[in-house]
Design an enzyme around this catalytic site. Structure first.
Site, PDB file in Angstrom:
ATOM      1  N   ASP A 122      -5.183  -5.256   8.269  1.00 38.26           N
ATOM      2  CA  ASP A 122      -4.608  -3.977   8.689  1.00 38.26           C
ATOM      3  C   ASP A 122      -4.934  -3.753  10.157  1.00 38.26           C
ATOM      4  OD1 ASP A 122      -3.531  -3.235   6.180  1.00 38.26           O
ATOM      5  OD2 ASP A 122      -5.473  -2.482   5.518  1.00 38.26           O
ATOM      6  N   ASP A 141       2.871  -2.728   4.831  1.00 32.02           N
ATOM      7  CA  ASP A 141       2.684  -1.434   4.165  1.00 32.02           C
ATOM      8  C   ASP A 141       3.770  -0.443   4.586  1.00 32.02           C
ATOM      9  OD1 ASP A 141       0.318  -2.457   3.058  1.00 32.02           O
ATOM     10  OD2 ASP A 141      -0.909  -1.655   4.702  1.00 32.02           O
TER      11      ASP A 141
END
Length: 168
Positions: A122, A141
């Protein structure tokens, strides 16, 4: 494209999402140290590097490792279902196809991270000053989220169309 293949032509969007997601994760993983921050918009938006061994919002991140294979299995099953669903779509179901393709591309991007690294990379950090932080996320995401919103909108649109037909 022949209706025999439904909306499988939208898989190109899944491929683009997957490739861009993997390129950006590679760049951030190789150019930032863990939790290093690059402020883009002060008090609101930064780049960072974080690893997530869990699911959304780090769900089950501290579960000891078994969750890696559970989430891998779930992503594989969901991906197969999405491809079959795309194949069965009617020619006029374009928004649904776009939503499914976005979810598929994102699911595959995070699936590769889990299988290869054991965690998802991330790098996007949205925050408000130093008081509130949204959990770090990535392009996969984001694609999944936008795709899910399109699926929900399509569901409401379809329901409205059915109600209009029923009144006529």
């Amino acid at each position: 494209m022949s209706t025999r293949f439904g909306k499988l032509g939208w898989v190109w969007l899944s491929v683009v999402i997957f490739v861009v997601d993997q390129i950006t994760k590679y760049w951030f993983d190789n150019n930032l140290q863990m939790y290093e921050r690059i402020v883009v918009i002060p008090d609101y938006f930064s780049w960072t590097l974080a690893y997530n061994t869990g699911a959304a919002f780090s769900f089950l991140a501290g579960a000891g490792g078994w969750q890696r294979w559970l989430f891998t299995l779930i992503a594989l099953v969901v991906s197969v279902v999405l491809v079959v669903w795309l194949k069965r779509l009617k020619p006029d179901e374009t928004w649904l196809a776009v939503g499914l393709a976005l979810v598929l591309g994102g699911a595959l991007g995070n699936l590769v991270d889990r299988v290869v690294f054991g965690h998802v990379v991330d790098f996007i950090l949205v925050h408000w000053q130093n008081r509130w932080y949204f959990p770090a996320f990535n392009l996969a995401d984001s694609a999944i989220t936008v795709g899910a919103v399109l699926l929900a909108l399509d569901m409401f649109k379809s329901k409205k169309s059915e109600e209009e037909v029923a009144r006529d």
